[in-house]
Design an enzyme around this catalytic site. Structure first.
Site, PDB file in Angstrom:
ATOM      1  N   GLU A 157      45.763  41.964  51.948  1.00 36.70           N
ATOM      2  CA  GLU A 157      46.596  43.046  51.420  1.00 36.70           C
ATOM      3  C   GLU A 157      47.068  42.678  50.024  1.00 36.70           C
ATOM      4  O   GLU A 157      47.336  41.503  49.758  1.00 36.70           O
ATOM      5  CB  GLU A 157      47.841  43.278  52.290  1.00 36.70           C
ATOM      6  CG  GLU A 157      47.615  44.080  53.543  1.00 36.70           C
ATOM      7  CD  GLU A 157      47.474  43.195  54.762  1.00 36.70           C
ATOM      8  OE1 GLU A 157      47.733  41.978  54.637  1.00 36.70           O
ATOM      9  OE2 GLU A 157      47.085  43.700  55.825  1.00 36.70           O
ATOM     10  N   TYR A 165      39.969  40.449  43.001  1.00 31.11           N
ATOM     11  CA  TYR A 165      39.327  40.793  44.275  1.00 31.11           C
ATOM     12  C   TYR A 165      38.139  41.740  44.056  1.00 31.11           C
ATOM     13  O   TYR A 165      37.078  41.557  44.659  1.00 31.11           O
ATOM     14  CB  TYR A 165      40.346  41.430  45.233  1.00 31.11           C
ATOM     15  CG  TYR A 165      41.534  40.549  45.540  1.00 31.11           C
ATOM     16  CD1 TYR A 165      41.388  39.170  45.674  1.00 31.11           C
ATOM     17  CD2 TYR A 165      42.806  41.078  45.702  1.00 31.11           C
ATOM     18  CE1 TYR A 165      42.478  38.351  45.948  1.00 31.11           C
ATOM     19  CE2 TYR A 165      43.896  40.266  45.987  1.00 31.11           C
ATOM     20  CZ  TYR A 165      43.726  38.910  46.092  1.00 31.11           C
ATOM     21  OH  TYR A 165      44.799  38.106  46.363  1.00 31.11           O
TER      22      TYR A 165
HETATM   23  C1  LIG Z   1      46.047  36.338  41.377  1.00 37.35           C
HETATM   24  C2  LIG Z   1      45.935  34.878  40.921  1.00 37.35           C
HETATM   25  C3  LIG Z   1      45.726  33.985  42.147  1.00 37.35           C
HETATM   26  C4  LIG Z   1      44.744  34.753  39.966  1.00 37.35           C
HETATM   27  O1  LIG Z   1      44.656  33.383  39.587  1.00 37.35           O
HETATM   28  P1  LIG Z   1      44.201  32.954  38.107  1.00 37.35           P
HETATM   29  O2  LIG Z   1      43.838  31.512  38.173  1.00 37.35           O
HETATM   30  O3  LIG Z   1      45.241  33.350  37.132  1.00 37.35           O
HETATM   31  O4  LIG Z   1      42.906  33.867  37.891  1.00 37.35           O
HETATM   32  P2  LIG Z   1      41.548  33.452  37.169  1.00 37.35           P
HETATM   33  O5  LIG Z   1      41.842  32.789  35.883  1.00 37.35           O
HETATM   34  O6  LIG Z   1      40.684  32.744  38.139  1.00 37.35           O
HETATM   35  O7  LIG Z   1      40.935  34.895  36.858  1.00 37.35           O
HETATM   36  C5  LIG Z   1      40.124  35.525  37.809  1.00 37.35           C
HETATM   37  C6  LIG Z   1      40.097  37.015  37.557  1.00 37.35           C
HETATM   38  O8  LIG Z   1      41.371  37.574  37.852  1.00 37.35           O
HETATM   39  C7  LIG Z   1      41.587  38.684  36.970  1.00 37.35           C
HETATM   40  N1  LIG Z   1      42.746  38.378  36.125  1.00 37.35           N
HETATM   41  C8  LIG Z   1      43.376  37.183  36.014  1.00 37.35           C
HETATM   42  N2  LIG Z   1      44.440  37.324  35.180  1.00 37.35           N
HETATM   43  C9  LIG Z   1      44.458  38.610  34.785  1.00 37.35           C
HETATM   44  C10 LIG Z   1      45.325  39.384  33.961  1.00 37.35           C
HETATM   45  N3  LIG Z   1      46.381  38.825  33.347  1.00 37.35           N
HETATM   46  N4  LIG Z   1      45.058  40.694  33.808  1.00 37.35           N
HETATM   47  C11 LIG Z   1      44.006  41.274  34.423  1.00 37.35           C
HETATM   48  N5  LIG Z   1      43.140  40.588  35.227  1.00 37.35           N
HETATM   49  C12 LIG Z   1      43.374  39.284  35.404  1.00 37.35           C
HETATM   50  C13 LIG Z   1      40.347  38.829  36.126  1.00 37.35           C
HETATM   51  O9  LIG Z   1      39.447  39.683  36.828  1.00 37.35           O
HETATM   52  C14 LIG Z   1      39.818  37.399  36.132  1.00 37.35           C
HETATM   53  O10 LIG Z   1      38.448  37.338  35.879  1.00 37.35           O
HETATM   54  P3  LIG Z   1      37.914  37.103  34.358  1.00 37.35           P
HETATM   55  O11 LIG Z   1      38.618  35.884  33.852  1.00 37.35           O
HETATM   56  O12 LIG Z   1      36.446  36.908  34.565  1.00 37.35           O
HETATM   57  O13 LIG Z   1      38.285  38.327  33.615  1.00 37.35           O
HETATM   58  C15 LIG Z   1      47.201  34.429  40.128  1.00 37.35           C
HETATM   59  O14 LIG Z   1      47.417  35.355  39.089  1.00 37.35           O
HETATM   60  C16 LIG Z   1      48.455  34.330  40.976  1.00 37.35           C
HETATM   61  O15 LIG Z   1      48.721  33.288  41.582  1.00 37.35           O
HETATM   62  N6  LIG Z   1      49.269  35.388  40.942  1.00 37.35           N
HETATM   63  C17 LIG Z   1      50.570  35.366  41.652  1.00 37.35           C
HETATM   64  C18 LIG Z   1      50.364  35.358  43.132  1.00 37.35           C
HETATM   65  C19 LIG Z   1      49.585  36.560  43.580  1.00 37.35           C
HETATM   66  O16 LIG Z   1      49.819  37.670  43.138  1.00 37.35           O
HETATM   67  N7  LIG Z   1      48.645  36.327  44.511  1.00 37.35           N
HETATM   68  C20 LIG Z   1      47.841  37.375  45.090  1.00 37.35           C
HETATM   69  C21 LIG Z   1      48.613  38.105  46.111  1.00 37.35           C
HETATM   70  S1  LIG Z   1      47.660  39.449  46.833  1.00 37.35           S
END
Ligand SMILES: CC(C)(COP(=O)(O)OP(=O)(O)OC[C@H]1O[C@@H](n2cnc3c(N)ncnc32)[C@H](O)[C@@H]1OP(=O)(O)O)[C@@H](O)C(=O)NCCC(=O)NCCS
Length: 153
Positions: A110, A122
């Site tokens: 979710e 995702y």
């Molecule tokens: C969601 C989360 C796990 C992503 O981790 P991350 O290490 O920052 O993400 P990545 O660097 O691996 O990026 C993967 C993809 O996420 C998306 N993404 C990451 N940051 C983004 C941003 N600021 N805006 C839009 N898309 C973004 C992009 O699709 C990216 O792919 P790309 O780099 O090829 O464009 C992280 O932002 C997080 O911990 N967020 C807070 C907790 C959370 O919301 N968890 C999910 C709950 S459902």
């Protein structure tokens, strides 16, 4: 991403002794964070709980619940200071591999519609929207829906 360019993170099962580090991250990245009890209950319940580390420091974690051949991703998190390095994608790839190892056929999760970065991650990994759970999450102005997403493993 070329395998040689994969970021230098390693994965291992979460332990109770990781919870201080986990709880240092959780409240800084969620408006309604999990409690320490949620994590310790997940460990006690035998959920598949993982941490990822960079240079010996815990930088992220994930909690996966297997129900028969369905995997439910309950939590996936990267420390705020470490966002945008590709580690969230790598952690998701890791837990997808774990779920496949349990012979999982589907993974569900979710996500808040307002969580644009998670949604983008995702979708880029092949998750599709299955349905909307009305008013699933607490929110500042009442409740927020959850988008239920699924991935065929
Ligand atoms: C969601 C989360 C796990 C992503 O981790 P991350 O290490 O920052 O993400 P990545 O660097 O691996 O990026 C993967 C993809 O996420 C998306 N993404 C990451 N940051 C983004 C941003 N600021 N805006 C839009 N898309 C973004 C992009 O699709 C990216 O792919 P790309 O780099 O090829 O464009 C992280 O932002 C997080 O911990 N967020 C807070 C907790 C959370 O919301 N968890 C999910 C709950 S459902």
């Amino acid at each position: 991403m070329n395998a040689l360019l994969k970021p230098a993170v390693t994965y291992r099962p979460m332990k109770k002794s990781d919870l201080d580090a986990v709880m240092a991250i959780e409240p800084e990245i969620y408006p309604y964070p999990w409690t320490r009890g949620n994590f310790s209950d997940s460990l006690k319940a035998g959920y598949s709980c993982w941490v990822c580390e960079h240079e010996g420091k815990l930088v992220g974690y994930a909690v996966l619940m297997m129900v028969l051949d369905e995997a439910h991703l309950l939590n996936i998190s990267i420390a705020r200071a470490c966002h945008g390095h590709g580690w969230g994608r790598c952690l998701l790839e890791h837990v997808i591999g774990v779920a496949r190892g349990y012979n999982g056929q589907m993974m569900f999760l979710e996500v808040r519609p307002s969580n644009k970065s998670a949604l983008a991650l995702y979708e880029s990994m092949g998750f599709n929207e299955f349905s909307v759970r009305k008013g699933y999450y607490p929110a500042a102005n009442g409740r927020e829906d959850a988008v239920l997403m699924g991935l065929a493993l």
